[in-house]
Enzyme design. Structure first.
Site, PDB file in Angstrom:
ATOM      1  N   GLY A  37      58.144  37.983  68.795  1.00 60.98           N
ATOM      2  CA  GLY A  37      57.781  37.418  70.134  1.00 60.98           C
ATOM      3  C   GLY A  37      58.210  36.093  70.420  1.00 60.98           C
ATOM      4  O   GLY A  37      57.917  35.366  71.439  1.00 60.98           O
ATOM      5  N   TYR A  83      59.889  42.634  85.704  1.00 61.93           N
ATOM      6  CA  TYR A  83      58.960  41.487  85.311  1.00 61.93           C
ATOM      7  C   TYR A  83      59.235  40.242  85.954  1.00 61.93           C
ATOM      8  O   TYR A  83      58.873  38.995  85.513  1.00 61.93           O
ATOM      9  CB  TYR A  83      59.092  41.084  83.707  1.00 61.93           C
ATOM     10  CG  TYR A  83      59.728  42.263  82.801  1.00 61.93           C
ATOM     11  CD1 TYR A  83      58.344  43.009  82.631  1.00 61.93           C
ATOM     12  CD2 TYR A  83      60.663  42.822  82.254  1.00 61.93           C
ATOM     13  CE1 TYR A  83      58.375  44.000  81.501  1.00 61.93           C
ATOM     14  CE2 TYR A  83      60.720  43.774  81.158  1.00 61.93           C
ATOM     15  CZ  TYR A  83      59.464  44.516  81.043  1.00 61.93           C
ATOM     16  OH  TYR A  83      59.854  45.378  79.968  1.00 61.93           O
ATOM     17  N   GLU A 109      59.428  40.315  62.815  1.00 61.13           N
ATOM     18  CA  GLU A 109      59.908  41.358  63.660  1.00 61.13           C
ATOM     19  C   GLU A 109      60.570  40.906  65.035  1.00 61.13           C
ATOM     20  O   GLU A 109      60.261  41.157  65.995  1.00 61.13           O
ATOM     21  CB  GLU A 109      58.900  42.483  64.072  1.00 61.13           C
ATOM     22  CG  GLU A 109      58.275  43.067  62.767  1.00 61.13           C
ATOM     23  CD  GLU A 109      57.216  43.753  63.575  1.00 61.13           C
ATOM     24  OE1 GLU A 109      56.608  44.090  64.559  1.00 61.13           O
ATOM     25  OE2 GLU A 109      56.454  44.699  62.652  1.00 61.13           O
ATOM     26  N   TYR A 169      66.746  43.733  75.643  1.00 56.97           N
ATOM     27  CA  TYR A 169      65.910  44.787  76.517  1.00 56.97           C
ATOM     28  C   TYR A 169      66.903  44.835  77.931  1.00 56.97           C
ATOM     29  O   TYR A 169      66.500  44.864  78.916  1.00 56.97           O
ATOM     30  CB  TYR A 169      64.524  44.077  77.082  1.00 56.97           C
ATOM     31  CG  TYR A 169      63.963  43.795  75.674  1.00 56.97           C
ATOM     32  CD1 TYR A 169      63.335  44.810  75.013  1.00 56.97           C
ATOM     33  CD2 TYR A 169      63.696  42.678  75.461  1.00 56.97           C
ATOM     34  CE1 TYR A 169      62.521  44.680  74.173  1.00 56.97           C
ATOM     35  CE2 TYR A 169      62.889  42.243  74.192  1.00 56.97           C
ATOM     36  CZ  TYR A 169      62.266  43.280  73.371  1.00 56.97           C
ATOM     37  OH  TYR A 169      61.673  43.176  72.288  1.00 56.97           O
ATOM     38  N   ARG A 224      65.050  43.944  84.100  1.00 58.34           N
ATOM     39  CA  ARG A 224      64.188  42.857  83.937  1.00 58.34           C
ATOM     40  C   ARG A 224      63.864  42.301  85.140  1.00 58.34           C
ATOM     41  O   ARG A 224      62.373  41.990  85.295  1.00 58.34           O
ATOM     42  CB  ARG A 224      64.710  42.170  82.635  1.00 58.34           C
ATOM     43  CG  ARG A 224      64.936  42.736  81.483  1.00 58.34           C
ATOM     44  CD  ARG A 224      65.024  41.702  80.212  1.00 58.34           C
ATOM     45  NE  ARG A 224      63.936  41.064  79.987  1.00 58.34           N
ATOM     46  CZ  ARG A 224      63.529  39.980  80.221  1.00 58.34           C
ATOM     47  NH1 ARG A 224      64.512  39.254  81.030  1.00 58.34           N
ATOM     48  NH2 ARG A 224      62.461  39.225  80.039  1.00 58.34           N
ATOM     49  N   GLY A 262      63.055  40.243  68.077  1.00 61.31           N
ATOM     50  CA  GLY A 262      64.074  41.184  68.919  1.00 61.31           C
ATOM     51  C   GLY A 262      64.889  40.181  69.669  1.00 61.31           C
ATOM     52  O   GLY A 262      65.934  39.933  69.343  1.00 61.31           O
ATOM     53  N   ARG A 263      64.226  39.716  70.538  1.00 62.22           N
ATOM     54  CA  ARG A 263      64.738  38.894  71.899  1.00 62.22           C
ATOM     55  C   ARG A 263      65.633  37.745  71.205  1.00 62.22           C
ATOM     56  O   ARG A 263      66.770  37.459  71.684  1.00 62.22           O
ATOM     57  CB  ARG A 263      63.845  38.464  72.899  1.00 62.22           C
ATOM     58  CG  ARG A 263      64.074  38.169  74.042  1.00 62.22           C
ATOM     59  CD  ARG A 263      63.122  37.344  74.747  1.00 62.22           C
ATOM     60  NE  ARG A 263      61.989  38.094  75.050  1.00 62.22           N
ATOM     61  CZ  ARG A 263      61.677  39.046  76.073  1.00 62.22           C
ATOM     62  NH1 ARG A 263      62.371  39.222  77.225  1.00 62.22           N
ATOM     63  NH2 ARG A 263      60.515  39.657  76.052  1.00 62.22           N
ATOM     64  N   CYS A 277      69.018  52.188  96.226  1.00 64.09           N
ATOM     65  CA  CYS A 277      68.371  52.491  97.555  1.00 64.09           C
ATOM     66  C   CYS A 277      66.671  51.994  97.334  1.00 64.09           C
ATOM     67  O   CYS A 277      66.066  52.763  97.452  1.00 64.09           O
ATOM     68  CB  CYS A 277      68.436  53.645  98.091  1.00 64.09           C
ATOM     69  SG  CYS A 277      70.034  53.942  97.991  1.00 64.09           S
ATOM     70  N   GLU A 278      66.353  50.852  96.790  1.00 62.11           N
ATOM     71  CA  GLU A 278      65.208  50.301  97.025  1.00 62.11           C
ATOM     72  C   GLU A 278      65.254  48.653  97.271  1.00 62.11           C
ATOM     73  O   GLU A 278      66.023  48.304  96.253  1.00 62.11           O
ATOM     74  CB  GLU A 278      64.373  50.807  96.052  1.00 62.11           C
ATOM     75  CG  GLU A 278      64.537  50.694  94.686  1.00 62.11           C
ATOM     76  CD  GLU A 278      63.539  51.225  93.767  1.00 62.11           C
ATOM     77  OE1 GLU A 278      62.420  50.897  93.630  1.00 62.11           O
ATOM     78  OE2 GLU A 278      63.757  52.481  93.082  1.00 62.11           O
TER      79      GLU A 278
HETATM   80  N1  LLP Z   1      57.307  43.824  67.096  1.00 65.80           N
HETATM   81  C1  LLP Z   1      56.449  44.792  68.079  1.00 65.80           C
HETATM   82  C2  LLP Z   1      55.283  45.520  67.555  1.00 65.80           C
HETATM   83  C3  LLP Z   1      56.682  44.590  69.329  1.00 65.80           C
HETATM   84  O1  LLP Z   1      56.036  45.421  70.132  1.00 65.80           O
HETATM   85  C4  LLP Z   1      57.890  43.821  69.860  1.00 65.80           C
HETATM   86  C5  LLP Z   1      58.224  43.889  71.252  1.00 65.80           C
HETATM   87  C6  LLP Z   1      58.582  43.021  69.058  1.00 65.80           C
HETATM   88  C7  LLP Z   1      58.280  43.082  67.610  1.00 65.80           C
HETATM   89  C8  LLP Z   1      59.740  42.248  69.269  1.00 65.80           C
HETATM   90  O2  LLP Z   1      59.555  41.313  70.391  1.00 65.80           O
HETATM   91  P1  LLP Z   1      60.419  40.178  70.652  1.00 65.80           P
HETATM   92  O3  LLP Z   1      60.915  39.424  69.544  1.00 65.80           O
HETATM   93  O4  LLP Z   1      61.704  41.033  71.254  1.00 65.80           O
HETATM   94  O5  LLP Z   1      59.857  39.354  71.639  1.00 65.80           O
HETATM   95  N2  LLP Z   1      60.881  44.791  77.700  1.00 65.80           N
HETATM   96  C9  LLP Z   1      60.376  43.708  77.777  1.00 65.80           C
HETATM   97  C10 LLP Z   1      59.789  43.183  76.287  1.00 65.80           C
HETATM   98  C11 LLP Z   1      59.065  44.172  75.726  1.00 65.80           C
HETATM   99  C12 LLP Z   1      58.618  43.809  74.312  1.00 65.80           C
HETATM  100  C13 LLP Z   1      57.681  44.801  73.446  1.00 65.80           C
HETATM  101  N3  LLP Z   1      57.529  44.570  72.276  1.00 65.80           N
HETATM  102  C14 LLP Z   1      61.325  42.454  78.473  1.00 65.80           C
HETATM  103  O6  LLP Z   1      62.350  42.829  78.635  1.00 65.80           O
HETATM  104  O7  LLP Z   1      60.993  41.390  78.516  1.00 65.80           O
END
Ligand code: LLP
Length: 422
Positions: A239, A318, A275, A375, A314, A277-278, A346-347
């Protein structure tokens, strides 16, 4: 920090001119930097170096096997949320003991797959899921290691669609019910409780919500231990946010985040898992697109690109902001222009930016969307029958296509006609 910089008047991905990749694969495409991916993983790994830990990359943010392999080689574990992600991680060579299975709706088939193939732990999100996992594990004659994901009812102060830690969200079990749920788990022969899991949302730009959640987890650890549970591992989720707009955003750094973890839960002697990701993949990727037309509207100019909402959803989903820059570096002092930047779908929702001030560009010019590594490709679709765009990985002065663009024929051939229509 990323490795997409102007050099000699043009944008480079590490040591490769973006124009060279465009000439080789056509537009639009995604390109990732190996150096950025490795560096961002390393920042987290170093931030937790004070104790026993594993950084599990949230594969949902970018799941190409080449990315998984290079992060795995650097020592990362993986956080997966589906059977598909689990198999992808395995295919990229990640051992089961470094794969964590998250997600609110794991099916019995997915549980079986992971128990047979090897798994570090399941992050269980409900009592019904716990019952099914217990049955599946017993039917295989194994014991499933679990944490329970608790919902700490903390406001992550992020976009509503990606906040997960409030009581109204579907995730985890209410922390107030945790003692009962752990007592229930302890009685199940197919399960072994090893820890606690929490994840409150994505793109958090402040540490305070993490702090509130982690303090609650620390308190719960003590309570559960007093109840007789062995809590040896804390999975603190992902997160941490990234700066999407370079000019005015400065979210906390992984090192501050690591210090916060140490301060809130470090004294418990647990192994720490996170965990992210981003923060690992986001600024490690660009989406590169070509200008098709510049169209004058009643009161504005539209920049019509060959990339669209199906390639990068995105902004439409969002209202997300992405920096969009010309691939050929603008001359100093060049007149800026103002555009609504759109795709051909087309939107009206197929809009990347409204009233964006940027250097003027012309048809056939290339533009790059920054911070598109997370993402981006994983959320793309073939809406409007637009084939999925390719992914390219750069490492130093070399680049390779890591997912090819399907031909129109391949895309169409996936449909089959029922015999009564032939
Ligand atoms: N762990 C769990 C249980 C999660 O649900 C998520 C993200 C992460 C880790 C990784 O979070 P990060 O470090 O990437 O913030 N599609 C959306 C983001 C959806 C995130 C869902 N869960 C976007 O493009 O902003």
């Amino acid at each position: 920090m990323d490795h997409f910089l102007y050099r000699d008047g043009a944008l480079y991905a590490e040591d490769v001119p973006v124009t060279e990749i465009a000439a080789a694969v056509g537009t639009p495409f995604y390109v990732y930097s190996t150096a950025t991916l490795k560096r961002h993983f390393q920042l987290f790994d170093d931030a937790l170096a004070w104790g026993d830990h594993l950084v599990c990359f949230a594969m949902k943010s970018a799941s190409n096997q080449a990315i998984i392999k290079l992060l795995g080689d650097a020592g990362a574990g993986m956080d997966v949320v589906s059977g598909g992600e689990y198999l992808r991680a395995k295919a990229a060579g990640i051992p089961g003991e470094r794969i964590v299975f998250s997600g609110v709706g794991k099916t019995a088939d997915e549980m079986r797959m992971a128990l047979e193939g090897g798994i570090r732990q399941f992050n269980v999100e409900s009592e019904p899921e716990m019952i099914v996992l217990d049955q599946v594990a017993q039917s295989l004659g194994v014991v499933a290691p679990i944490t329970v994901r608790v919902n700490p009812d903390v406001d992550a102060k992020t976009h509503a669609k990606i906040a997960t830690g409030k009581s109204e969200n579907k995730f985890g079990i209410p922390i107030s019910r945790a003692r009962d749920v752990y007592a229930m788990a302890a009685k199940m022969p197919g399960l072994k409780v090893i820890g606690i899991d929490v994840h409150i949302g994505s793109q958090l730009t402040e540490l305070a919500p993490f702090e509130a959640a982690y303090r609650k987890v620390a308190e719960l650890t003590e309570t559960l231990r007093a109840d007789g549970h062995e809590i040896t591992r804390l999975d603190l989720g992902g997160g941490l946010g990234i700066p999407y707009s370079r000019s005015n955003e400065a979210p906390p750094l992984p090192t501050d985040y690591g210090d916060l973890i140490k301060r809130t839960v470090g004294h418990l002697g647990c192994e720490i898992e996170i965990e992210p990701g981003r923060l690992i993949s986001g600024n490690a990727g660009l989406m590169v697109s070509k200008v098709i037309y510049v169209k004058s509207g009643e009161d504005r100019d539209f920049l019509i690109l060959d990339g669209a909402m199906n390639d990068l959803i995105r902004p439409a989903m969002y209202d997300a902001y992405h920096d969009i820059v010309p691939v050929i570096e603008p001359q100093p002092g060049a007149e800026p222009a103002k555009y609504d930047i759109v795709g051909p779908v087309c939107e009206s929702g197929d809009t990347f930016a409204k009233g964006r001030v940027m250097p003027a560009v012309m048809p056939d010019d290339l533009v790059a969307f920054r911070s598109a590594g997370a993402y981006g490709a994983v959320m793309s679709s073939e809406y409007n029958s637009r084939p999925l765009i390719p992914e390219v990985l750069v490492d130093g002065d070399q680049f390779a296509v890591i997912r090819a663009r399907p031909t129109y024929e391949e895309m169409i051939a996936r449909d089959t006609l029922p015999e009564w229509l032939v």
